[in-house]
Design an enzyme around this catalytic site. Structure first.
Site, PDB file in Angstrom:
ATOM      1  N   LYS A 139       4.139  -2.542  -5.221  1.00  0.00           N
ATOM      2  CA  LYS A 139       4.902  -2.744  -3.996  1.00  0.00           C
ATOM      3  C   LYS A 139       4.620  -4.096  -3.354  1.00  0.00           C
ATOM      4  O   LYS A 139       5.546  -4.841  -3.018  1.00  0.00           O
ATOM      5  CB  LYS A 139       4.550  -1.622  -3.013  1.00  0.00           C
ATOM      6  CG  LYS A 139       5.283  -1.695  -1.726  1.00  0.00           C
ATOM      7  CD  LYS A 139       4.657  -0.758  -0.731  1.00  0.00           C
ATOM      8  CE  LYS A 139       3.294  -1.276  -0.328  1.00  0.00           C
ATOM      9  NZ  LYS A 139       2.737  -0.597   0.849  1.00  0.00           N
ATOM     10  N   THR A 140       3.359  -4.407  -3.221  1.00  0.00           N
ATOM     11  CA  THR A 140       2.996  -5.667  -2.573  1.00  0.00           C
ATOM     12  C   THR A 140       3.523  -6.850  -3.367  1.00  0.00           C
ATOM     13  O   THR A 140       4.015  -7.820  -2.811  1.00  0.00           O
ATOM     14  CB  THR A 140       1.464  -5.785  -2.461  1.00  0.00           C
ATOM     15  OG1 THR A 140       0.966  -4.568  -1.932  1.00  0.00           O
ATOM     16  CG2 THR A 140       1.084  -6.921  -1.550  1.00  0.00           C
ATOM     17  N   ASP A 152       7.244  -3.595   5.789  1.00  0.00           N
ATOM     18  CA  ASP A 152       6.375  -2.910   4.834  1.00  0.00           C
ATOM     19  C   ASP A 152       5.955  -1.566   5.434  1.00  0.00           C
ATOM     20  O   ASP A 152       5.952  -1.408   6.647  1.00  0.00           O
ATOM     21  CB  ASP A 152       5.141  -3.790   4.577  1.00  0.00           C
ATOM     22  CG  ASP A 152       4.346  -3.292   3.394  1.00  0.00           C
ATOM     23  OD1 ASP A 152       4.859  -2.427   2.659  1.00  0.00           O
ATOM     24  OD2 ASP A 152       3.213  -3.766   3.210  1.00  0.00           O
ATOM     25  N   GLU A 153       5.581  -0.638   4.602  1.00  0.00           N
ATOM     26  CA  GLU A 153       5.113   0.676   5.067  1.00  0.00           C
ATOM     27  C   GLU A 153       6.089   1.294   6.066  1.00  0.00           C
ATOM     28  O   GLU A 153       5.708   1.791   7.115  1.00  0.00           O
ATOM     29  CB  GLU A 153       3.729   0.565   5.724  1.00  0.00           C
ATOM     30  CG  GLU A 153       2.694  -0.164   4.896  1.00  0.00           C
ATOM     31  CD  GLU A 153       2.056   0.708   3.837  1.00  0.00           C
ATOM     32  OE1 GLU A 153       2.578   1.812   3.573  1.00  0.00           O
ATOM     33  OE2 GLU A 153       1.050   0.263   3.268  1.00  0.00           O
ATOM     34  N   GLN A 213       3.592   8.730   1.165  1.00  0.00           N
ATOM     35  CA  GLN A 213       2.367   8.157   1.704  1.00  0.00           C
ATOM     36  C   GLN A 213       2.429   7.982   3.209  1.00  0.00           C
ATOM     37  O   GLN A 213       1.709   7.173   3.786  1.00  0.00           O
ATOM     38  CB  GLN A 213       2.073   6.816   1.027  1.00  0.00           C
ATOM     39  CG  GLN A 213       1.785   6.972  -0.449  1.00  0.00           C
ATOM     40  CD  GLN A 213       1.383   5.658  -1.091  1.00  0.00           C
ATOM     41  OE1 GLN A 213       0.387   5.065  -0.752  1.00  0.00           O
ATOM     42  NE2 GLN A 213       2.194   5.209  -2.038  1.00  0.00           N
TER      43      GLN A 213
END
Length: 781
Positions: free
Chosen positions: A34-35, A225-226, A256
């Site tokens: 992902k990063t 993000d997230e 998550q």
DNA sequence: GCTTCTACCGTTTTT
DNA sequence: CGGTAGAAGC
């Protein structure tokens, strides 16, 4: 510079990177890179000609932002400096500073951290004569936070009959009043709390179309993000900003999402499609991190959750080992087993300490682990807990800094008006407080015009107050003439804090002094340009136009801007390179990976936590938490649990966690004897008996020392000087034993000093780093 | 106003 | 157990 960065991606990753226009959702399974995708996507934008000034990337932690920025810099070079990349809180704090006047806030407003907020609430309760047992500051704050996150203002709240009725039914009819007072006081103090940063950003974007327009045009490309962990308030900000160009890319994994307790709304990601019908979805499902066993076991567990996006995480990696289960009689034994297991893996596979992580559900569980690791001489570091910036001495110092910048900041004022002690007591402060609220002005205003209020304060104290005001004002003046370090040092010296800490030769006093030194060193590095501001964002939103008439002086208020938003991890570089075992909560482990992961305390009511047991949604969050925990591992997961555990000084029995049963048996390596399913397994009485009959080592303090043993409270006020370097020597090869002694724990440590044999008694050992609170040291010749 | 002592209380996760 | 608020003493 990397040319073929796209070659480093797999097909779905590359597709996600290249689709730069329009709304995009990237659902990224655990360990799916992902990063990397996020990083390359930004790099790709910049390489494709997008001005980095027009890119906004919102991350979950400052650390994540910094790491990503570095990676991008490696691909695109110095252009990356203009990227706006940081947490919601830090980015929008900057924006609010630039636009503060529109909301009638000063641009140098103070940011209240949780402690500040709580003590403000406490003060309000006291003034209103409201019982703080019924209205516990922490729960009041939690509720305030909840309401603000839903973007309900205190005015709307107190006008809303339903809320009023609800509060009455809940037995808290005064909540609305407290809420209003809290907001007003924050405003008057020129302060925003964490939630205000987001709340006020929303107000700004909602009520000031020209502002909205400006930032919509500035941030043509937005990445979040997230995304699964954004709350409503954050969601609205993103929605508003992205409305014009719709170049929004959210990355996340619903599996998550572990911050619902903080108001994170998993629906934000589940409903993304409804908000942006023409969005494109990319799924990253190949896991590059973990073994097949781990991936499959984790999938099996998370499958028990009802609410989720469809995806199948799979991996090409080798099958790997089974998940090992350790069971212990008590939490201390659990620690010993974990330490032994680490030791044996280290030996058998030449693994390094830093390849291990021990994860737990609650911070309190770290203690037995620490003790066991220390006994096995395995170096470790605990993440989380008290941050550097939350330490008393640092907060005291920062309070002065904050006052210099914004004297209306009442929390800081209350903190230091009599620290170091200058004879201004509770009574005096109380009278000033009353005068302030009677006249509906701030405390600082009263202090400034003390003579205009005929207060019942004697002349001596009035003079002291006047001196204090003069001092703070002089600091304020120096903000523009001195750099951060010079002023910081000046403040430390003139307030007497430096001397106060220097004179304190107790162990804790010493570490306080060191902390203060570290803070000042940080200021120095910042002042001479070796270090950026603690949160490194491009200077200001205005940078493009307004040419620098500002002097190049690096001032204290520049340094202070967003300091309340920093966490432990953000302090300096440190740690990463140390070869130590990492200990942290599962929450903190998100986004990290380790070859060997231990998940401890797998007991019903602990993990899953007891507060989550009655609610299905909460339980699903616990399961996601467990999912996060085991998917951190690359090679091997070890789970552990204790059948009884010390809690609040008492031994209580516990059952194994349901999560253990949810793991497919084929992936789990049960402990040999006896089987988990035995009904005798948790013979609690037996454990107690064993505990009691176990012959504890008796320590007989040297008679000469025994009479010197002092209580915690006594120790707190006793300045006993000794050479601290002795302590450091002592820690090598020492033998630590525990014994209860009166109130608190007495620990005897025997070791060899360079010249003398020594026995040291500590009352209330801070297990954290073996840096000891309340210490007494005696040397036997 | 400051220091010391005693009694009680809470115990999830964090930007 | 460990931290803290408030009472009691100085």
């Amino acid at each position: 510079m990397q040319r073929n960065y796209l070659d480093e991606l797999n097909e779905s990753q590359r597709a996600a990177v290249q689709c730069t226009e329009g709304p995009v959702m990237i659902v990224a399974g655990a360990g799916s890179g992902k990063t990397r995708v996020l990083t390359y996507r930004i790099a790709h934008l910049v390489k494709g000609g997008v001005d980095s000034f027009n890119i906004l990337a919102l991350t979950f932690t400052n650390k994540a932002a910094r790491a990503m920025k570095e990676r991008i810099a490696r691909i695109v070079g110095p252009e990356s400096r203009n990227l706006w990349m940081g947490t919601f809180h830090s980015v929008f704090a900057r924006m609010l500073r630039a636009e503060a006047d529109k909301l009638n806030y000063p641009s140098n407003f103070t940011i209240y951290d949780t402690d500040d907020s709580k003590s403000l609430i406490k003060a309000i309760l006291k003034e209103q004569g409201i019982d703080d047992k019924v209205y516990k500051p922490s729960s009041v704050l939690a509720r305030i936070s909840q309401i603000k996150t839903l973007l309900i203002s205190h005015k709307d709240y107190s006008r809303n009959e339903i809320y009023i009725e609800d509060d009455k039914l809940a037995g808290r009819p005064h909540f609305g009043t407290i809420f209003s007072l809290y907001c007003k006081r924050c405003f008057k103090a020129g302060a925003m709390d964490f939630d205000d940063l987001l709340f006020n950003t929303n107000i700004l974007l909602r009520d000031f179309p020209e502002v909205l327009f400006k930032y919509q045009n500035k941030f043509k490309y937005i990445l979040v993000d997230e995304y699964q962990d954004t709350n409503h308030s954050q969601y609205e900000i993103v929605k508003r900003l992205a409305a014009r160009f719709q170049n929004i890319c959210v990355v996340g994994d619903d599996a998550q999402s572990i911050y619902a307790f903080r108001g994170a709304n998993i629906r934000n990601i589940l409903n993304f499609e409804k908000d942006y019908p023409d969005m494109k979805t990319f799924k990253l499902e190949q896991n590059y991190r973990s073994t097949q066993t781990i991936v499959k076991a984790a999938n099996g567990v998370i499958a028990k959750n009802k609410e989720q996006l469809k995806k199948v995480v799979w991996t090409d990696n080798e099958k790997g080992e089974q998940i090992k289960l350790l069971r212990a009689l008590t939490d201390n034994e659990e620690g010993i087993q974990v330490a032994q297991e680490i030791f044996s893996i280290k030996m058998n596979r030449q693994a390094k300490n830093k390849e291990f992580a021990i994860l737990y559900r609650t911070n309190a569980q770290s203690r037995p682990m620490e003790e066991a690791l220390r006994r096995n001489s395995i170096p470790y570091k605990i993440y989380g807990g008290l941050s550097f910036y939350q330490r008393k001495e640092i907060k005291d110092m920062l309070a002065y800094f904050r006052l210099a910048v914004n004297p209306n900041d009442e929390e800081s004022l209350a903190r230091v008006i009599n620290y170091p002690a200058r004879g201004i007591g509770e009574t005096t402060i109380g009278r000033i407080r009353v005068a302030a609220s009677d006249n509906d002005i701030g405390i600082w205003t009263v202090l400034e015009n003390l003579k205009d209020f005929s207060l019942d304060i004697n002349a001596g104290i009035q003079n002291k107050l006047a001196d204090f005001v003069t001092m703070i004002k002089s600091f304020g003046v120096m903000l523009t003439t001195h750099n951060a370090y010079d002023l910081g040092y000046h403040i430390a010296k003139t307030t007497g804090i430096l001397k106060e800490l220097y004179d304190d030769k107790t162990v804790e006093g010493l570490s306080r002094y060191e902390n203060l030194e570290e803070l000042l060193n940080g200021l120095k590095e910042f002042s001479v340009g070796e270090r950026e501001a603690p949160i490194d964002l491009p200077g200001s939103f205005e940078t493009q136009n307004s040419e620098t008439t500002v002097s190049h002086l690096r001032t204290l208020d520049a340094y202070m801007q967003d300091i309340a938003l920093l966490t432990t991890e953000d302090q300096k570089g440190e740690a990463e390179n140390l070869d130590v075992v990492s200990l942290m909560t599962v929450h903190l482990a998100k986004g990290l990976e380790f070859p060997y992961v231990f998940v401890t305390g797998l007991e019903e009511n602990l993990f899953p936590h007891q507060f989550s047991m009655d609610d299905r949604a909460d339980m699903e969050e616990e399961r996601r938490l467990f999912y996060v925990a085991i998917t951190r591992a690359e090679k091997k997961v070890t789970l552990s649990f204790a059948t009884s555990r010390y809690r609040w000084g008492k031994l209580v029995s516990s059952d194994p966690s349901r999560f253990l049963e949810e793991i497919d048996q084929q992936y789990l390596d049960y402990p040999k004897q006896p089987a988990l399913t035995d009904s005798n397994h948790w013979d609690f009485d037996k454990v107690i008996q064993q505990k009691e009959t176990k012959n504890k080592p008796k320590i007989n303090p040297h008679p000469a020392l025994k009479k010197n043993l002092i209580s915690q409270q006594q120790a707190k006020y006793t300045n006993k000087s000794f050479d601290p370097s002795l302590l450091k020597d002592l820690q090598v090869g020492m033998n630590v034993q525990h014994e209860r002694f009166g109130t608190g724990k007495v620990v005897s440590m025997e070791g060899v000093f360079p010249n003398n044999k020594a026995t040291v008694f500590f009352d209330g050992v801070g297990q954290k780093q073996l840096l000891l609170k309340f210490a007494r040291l005696e040397i036997l010749r």
